[in-house]
Design a protein around this motif. Structure first.
Motif, PDB file in Angstrom:
ATOM      1  N   LEU A 129       0.904  -1.055  -0.579  1.00 47.52           N
ATOM      2  CA  LEU A 129      -0.275   0.496  -0.036  1.00 47.52           C
ATOM      3  C   LEU A 129       0.680   1.142  -0.242  1.00 47.52           C
ATOM      4  CD1 LEU A 129      -2.676   0.750   1.968  1.00 47.52           C
ATOM      5  CD2 LEU A 129      -1.297   2.225   2.131  1.00 47.52           C
ATOM      6  N   ALA A 130       0.691   2.162  -1.004  1.00 47.61           N
ATOM      7  CA  ALA A 130       1.282   3.636  -1.215  1.00 47.61           C
ATOM      8  C   ALA A 130       0.514   4.405  -1.075  1.00 47.61           C
ATOM      9  CB  ALA A 130       2.312   3.230  -1.890  1.00 47.61           C
ATOM     10  N   ILE A 131       1.091   5.486  -0.119  1.00 40.79           N
ATOM     11  CA  ILE A 131       0.415   6.725   0.664  1.00 40.79           C
ATOM     12  C   ILE A 131       1.203   8.058  -0.070  1.00 40.79           C
ATOM     13  CG2 ILE A 131      -0.850   7.933   2.513  1.00 40.79           C
ATOM     14  CD1 ILE A 131      -1.548   5.444   3.656  1.00 40.79           C
ATOM     15  N   THR A 132       0.208   9.127  -0.646  1.00 43.38           N
ATOM     16  CA  THR A 132       1.221  10.864  -0.231  1.00 43.38           C
ATOM     17  C   THR A 132      -0.150  11.703   0.314  1.00 43.38           C
ATOM     18  OG1 THR A 132       2.608   9.347  -1.898  1.00 43.38           O
ATOM     19  CG2 THR A 132       1.647  12.163  -1.638  1.00 43.38           C
ATOM     20  N   ALA A 133       0.888  12.483   0.679  1.00 45.82           N
ATOM     21  CA  ALA A 133       0.102  13.304   1.035  1.00 45.82           C
ATOM     22  C   ALA A 133       0.459  14.980   1.502  1.00 45.82           C
ATOM     23  CB  ALA A 133      -0.570  12.815   2.394  1.00 45.82           C
ATOM     24  N   GLN A 134       0.147  15.831   0.780  1.00 46.13           N
ATOM     25  CA  GLN A 134       0.678  16.852   1.512  1.00 46.13           C
ATOM     26  C   GLN A 134       0.059  17.711   2.191  1.00 46.13           C
ATOM     27  OE1 GLN A 134      -0.764  19.083  -2.434  1.00 46.13           O
ATOM     28  NE2 GLN A 134       1.039  18.631  -3.406  1.00 46.13           N
ATOM     29  N   SER A 135       1.303  18.035   2.469  1.00 46.13           N
ATOM     30  CA  SER A 135       1.095  19.353   4.038  1.00 46.13           C
ATOM     31  C   SER A 135      -0.363  20.082   3.642  1.00 46.13           C
ATOM     32  CB  SER A 135       2.185  19.760   4.195  1.00 46.13           C
ATOM     33  OG  SER A 135       2.504  21.150   3.442  1.00 46.13           O
ATOM     34  N   ALA A 136      -0.873  20.407   4.488  1.00 47.84           N
ATOM     35  CA  ALA A 136      -1.983  20.818   4.815  1.00 47.84           C
ATOM     36  C   ALA A 136      -2.517  21.993   3.044  1.00 47.84           C
ATOM     37  CB  ALA A 136      -2.553  21.992   5.903  1.00 47.84           C
ATOM     38  N   VAL A 137      -3.811  21.917   2.328  1.00 52.66           N
ATOM     39  CA  VAL A 137      -3.846  22.413   1.075  1.00 52.66           C
ATOM     40  C   VAL A 137      -4.619  23.230   1.793  1.00 52.66           C
ATOM     41  CG1 VAL A 137      -4.997  22.244  -0.745  1.00 52.66           C
ATOM     42  CG2 VAL A 137      -3.179  20.297   0.065  1.00 52.66           C
ATOM     43  N   THR A 138      -4.945  24.757   1.255  1.00 51.31           N
ATOM     44  CA  THR A 138      -5.866  25.922   1.263  1.00 51.31           C
ATOM     45  C   THR A 138      -5.559  26.036   0.712  1.00 51.31           C
ATOM     46  OG1 THR A 138      -3.734  27.249   2.112  1.00 51.31           O
ATOM     47  CG2 THR A 138      -4.308  26.619   3.669  1.00 51.31           C
ATOM     48  N   VAL A 139      -6.464  26.944   0.059  1.00 52.44           N
ATOM     49  CA  VAL A 139      -7.138  28.069  -0.874  1.00 52.44           C
ATOM     50  C   VAL A 139      -6.128  29.111  -0.747  1.00 52.44           C
ATOM     51  CG1 VAL A 139      -8.942  29.433  -1.481  1.00 52.44           C
ATOM     52  CG2 VAL A 139      -9.350  27.444  -0.830  1.00 52.44           C
ATOM     53  N   ARG A 140      -5.339  29.238  -1.577  1.00 53.00           N
ATOM     54  CA  ARG A 140      -4.985  30.533  -2.027  1.00 53.00           C
ATOM     55  C   ARG A 140      -5.860  31.733  -2.661  1.00 53.00           C
ATOM     56  NH1 ARG A 140       0.495  28.856  -5.256  1.00 53.00           N
ATOM     57  NH2 ARG A 140       1.953  27.860  -3.180  1.00 53.00           N
ATOM     58  N   ARG A 141      -7.197  31.315  -3.204  1.00 57.63           N
ATOM     59  CA  ARG A 141      -7.166  32.788  -4.406  1.00 57.63           C
ATOM     60  C   ARG A 141      -9.178  31.890  -4.692  1.00 57.63           C
ATOM     61  NH1 ARG A 141      -6.102  36.314 -10.197  1.00 57.63           N
ATOM     62  NH2 ARG A 141      -7.984  36.901  -9.995  1.00 57.63           N
ATOM     63  N   PHE A 142     -10.191  33.110  -4.166  1.00 51.45           N
ATOM     64  CA  PHE A 142     -10.962  32.664  -4.672  1.00 51.45           C
ATOM     65  C   PHE A 142     -11.344  34.055  -6.040  1.00 51.45           C
ATOM     66  CE2 PHE A 142     -11.812  31.388  -0.142  1.00 51.45           C
ATOM     67  CZ  PHE A 142     -12.817  30.498  -0.167  1.00 51.45           C
ATOM     68  N   ASP A 143     -12.410  33.097  -6.759  1.00 51.37           N
ATOM     69  CA  ASP A 143     -13.059  34.234  -7.988  1.00 51.37           C
ATOM     70  C   ASP A 143     -13.801  33.545  -8.103  1.00 51.37           C
ATOM     71  OD1 ASP A 143     -10.221  35.641  -9.701  1.00 51.37           O
ATOM     72  OD2 ASP A 143      -9.743  33.373  -9.644  1.00 51.37           O
ATOM     73  N   LEU A 144     -15.330  34.640  -7.815  1.00 51.38           N
ATOM     74  CA  LEU A 144     -16.188  34.234  -8.200  1.00 51.38           C
ATOM     75  C   LEU A 144     -17.200  35.225  -9.245  1.00 51.38           C
ATOM     76  CD1 LEU A 144     -17.857  34.546  -4.198  1.00 51.38           C
ATOM     77  CD2 LEU A 144     -17.019  32.842  -5.631  1.00 51.38           C
ATOM     78  N   ILE A 145     -17.167  34.642 -10.271  1.00 55.75           N
ATOM     79  CA  ILE A 145     -17.614  34.726 -11.687  1.00 55.75           C
ATOM     80  C   ILE A 145     -19.143  34.583 -11.722  1.00 55.75           C
ATOM     81  CG2 ILE A 145     -17.103  34.698 -14.377  1.00 55.75           C
ATOM     82  CD1 ILE A 145     -15.165  32.871 -13.383  1.00 55.75           C
ATOM     83  N   TYR A 146     -19.791  36.238 -11.648  1.00 52.96           N
ATOM     84  CA  TYR A 146     -20.936  36.550 -12.320  1.00 52.96           C
ATOM     85  C   TYR A 146     -21.089  36.091 -14.034  1.00 52.96           C
ATOM     86  CZ  TYR A 146     -25.442  38.631 -12.020  1.00 52.96           C
ATOM     87  OH  TYR A 146     -26.782  39.294 -12.377  1.00 52.96           O
ATOM     88  N   VAL A 147     -22.253  35.644 -13.968  1.00 51.09           N
ATOM     89  CA  VAL A 147     -22.818  35.126 -15.330  1.00 51.09           C
ATOM     90  C   VAL A 147     -23.724  35.908 -15.414  1.00 51.09           C
ATOM     91  CG1 VAL A 147     -22.850  33.023 -16.770  1.00 51.09           C
ATOM     92  CG2 VAL A 147     -22.003  32.920 -15.297  1.00 51.09           C
ATOM     93  N   ASP A 148     -24.998  35.505 -14.500  1.00 51.20           N
ATOM     94  CA  ASP A 148     -26.567  36.337 -15.505  1.00 51.20           C
ATOM     95  C   ASP A 148     -27.540  36.937 -13.878  1.00 51.20           C
ATOM     96  OD1 ASP A 148     -27.945  33.723 -14.900  1.00 51.20           O
ATOM     97  OD2 ASP A 148     -27.482  33.324 -16.910  1.00 51.20           O
ATOM     98  N   ALA A 149     -28.320  36.865 -13.529  1.00 50.27           N
ATOM     99  CA  ALA A 149     -28.732  36.999 -12.250  1.00 50.27           C
ATOM    100  C   ALA A 149     -29.507  36.244 -11.297  1.00 50.27           C
ATOM    101  CB  ALA A 149     -30.324  37.617 -13.125  1.00 50.27           C
ATOM    102  N   ASN A 150     -28.889  34.585 -12.108  1.00 50.93           N
ATOM    103  CA  ASN A 150     -29.782  33.303 -11.267  1.00 50.93           C
ATOM    104  C   ASN A 150     -27.891  32.606 -11.389  1.00 50.93           C
ATOM    105  OD1 ASN A 150     -32.049  33.887 -13.304  1.00 50.93           O
ATOM    106  ND2 ASN A 150     -32.338  33.538 -10.866  1.00 50.93           N
TER     107      ASN A 150
END
Length: 361
Positions: free
Chosen positions: A124-145
């Motif tokens: 069995l092999a496992i790899t995990a990174q040190s804690a992954v976080t969010v570097r940037r948020f992009d909220l892209i408006y498309v239309d009213a809904n």
């Protein structure tokens, strides 16, 4: 009770012979080796005492003895000879390791396959990174809904979600939430995304439509997935070549557990070992019920970019611990050197052997 040197030598002889033959070991077999310089009668008496002390057991009245988990633990802790790989073995591992990394793009599943081939046990092999976080948020408006959430993670990956709303939303609210999330939710762990933080953001944005909850839910889901180690299991059918797993039900139980992604270490411990450690868990020392009749040997390595990895094998308690530990250790050192930029270990060097006892849990 402290074992005498003679008892230790006899216990080591029983374990060595049982590993070699998979058959209960009698006093005559030990006496015939000539290495103990004891009579058969003396050896029988010592074997009986080792049974009484819990280091050996006798499957049948007329049979020889076999080691118990306690006997294996004494063997691993104090009695077994630490093996060094031969020059031919180290060259073969290096050749195959280089070949795997070049041909198969360093995938962790192939590291496990190589470990299984080297030891002839499921791996069995496992790899995990040190804690992954969010570097940037992009909220892209498309239309009213409609708007799109785009998360850029610290591991250089990106996650997105297309959100369609049953109500109308103005572009100003989406922009305001984008600014607030970039200010308060970047570079923090999943655990730090608390209800208090979410509620505070919702009030600051004057969000009465529940968009903050939608964005936060997506964020938590993606961070959890990004921070969950992925386990690759290979070689499960190698169990069938071991005498201990001739019982189809017993073999199927363990193979199903491994194939289903069952951990060989508790998830909370999976990345806990340092790069210079090889760990051994014997029989009932394992947490999972499916592993109670098996032993696990695990080595850890540095995969670079703040990434840690584990490679482990599962087999019967009648395992050649010294040989398996030496091979996994050398493989882990080779991976650390190639992936993490570590220095090459001295020839024949194996990693430190860490003993895991049930009382440590």
């Amino acid at each position: 009770m402290e074992l005498s040197e003679r008892k230790k030598r006899i216990l080591a002889a029983v374990v060595d012979e049982y590993i070699r033959t998979a058959e209960p070991v009698g006093s005559k077999a030990i006496a015939a080796s000539g290495s103990l310089h004891c009579s058969s009668a003396t050896i029988r008496n010592e074997l009986a005492e080792l049974v009484a002390l819990g280091y050996l057991e006798q499957p049948h009245t007329s049979a020889g003895r076999v080691p118990t988990p306690l006997g294996y633990r004494m063997y691993v802790n104090e009695l077994m000879e630490k093996q060094k790989l031969s020059l031919e073995e180290t060259e073969e591992i290096n050749r195959r390791l280089n070949q795997k990394l070049q041909e198969l793009d360093d995938t962790i599943s192939d590291v496990g396959r190589l470990a299984s081939q080297l030891t002839d046990y499921p791996a069995l092999a496992i790899t995990a990174q040190s804690a992954v976080t969010v570097r940037r948020f992009d909220l892209i408006y498309v239309d009213a809904n409609t708007f799109i959430i785009v998360l850029t993670l610290s591991n250089a990956s990106a996650r997105s979600k297309y959100v369609h709303l049953p109500v109308s939303v103005d572009q100003e609210l989406v922009q305001r939430l984008s600014s607030l999330f970039n200010a308060s939710f970047t570079n923090i762990t999943e655990e730090a995304v608390t209800p208090v933080l979410i509620h505070t953001t919702e009030r600051a944005a004057d969000d009465r439509l529940g968009l903050t909850a939608v964005i936060s839910s997506f964020l938590i889901t993606e961070l959890h997935e990004a921070n969950t180690p992925t386990a690759f299991v290979t070689g499960e059918n190698r169990l069938l070549s071991q005498p201990e797993f001739r019982d189809p039900d017993k073999a199927h139980k363990l193979m199903s557990y491994l194939s289903g992604g069952g951990y060989i270490l508790p998830p909370s411990e999976s990345m806990g070992a340092g790069t210079d450690e090889v760990r051994v868990l014997i029989g009932p020392e394992n947490v999972a019920e499916e592993l109670k009749d098996s032993s696990v040997v695990i080595a850890s390595y540095d995969a670079g970019d703040n990434t840690r990895g584990l490679i482990g094998v599962v087999g019967p308690t009648r395992m050649d611990y010294s040989a398996v530990a030496a091979k996994l250790s050398f493989l882990a050192a080779g991976l650390s050197r190639r992936l993490g930029g570590g220095e090459a270990p001295p020839e024949g060097m194996h990693n430190k052997l860490i003993i895991k006892n049930p009382r440590d849990n």
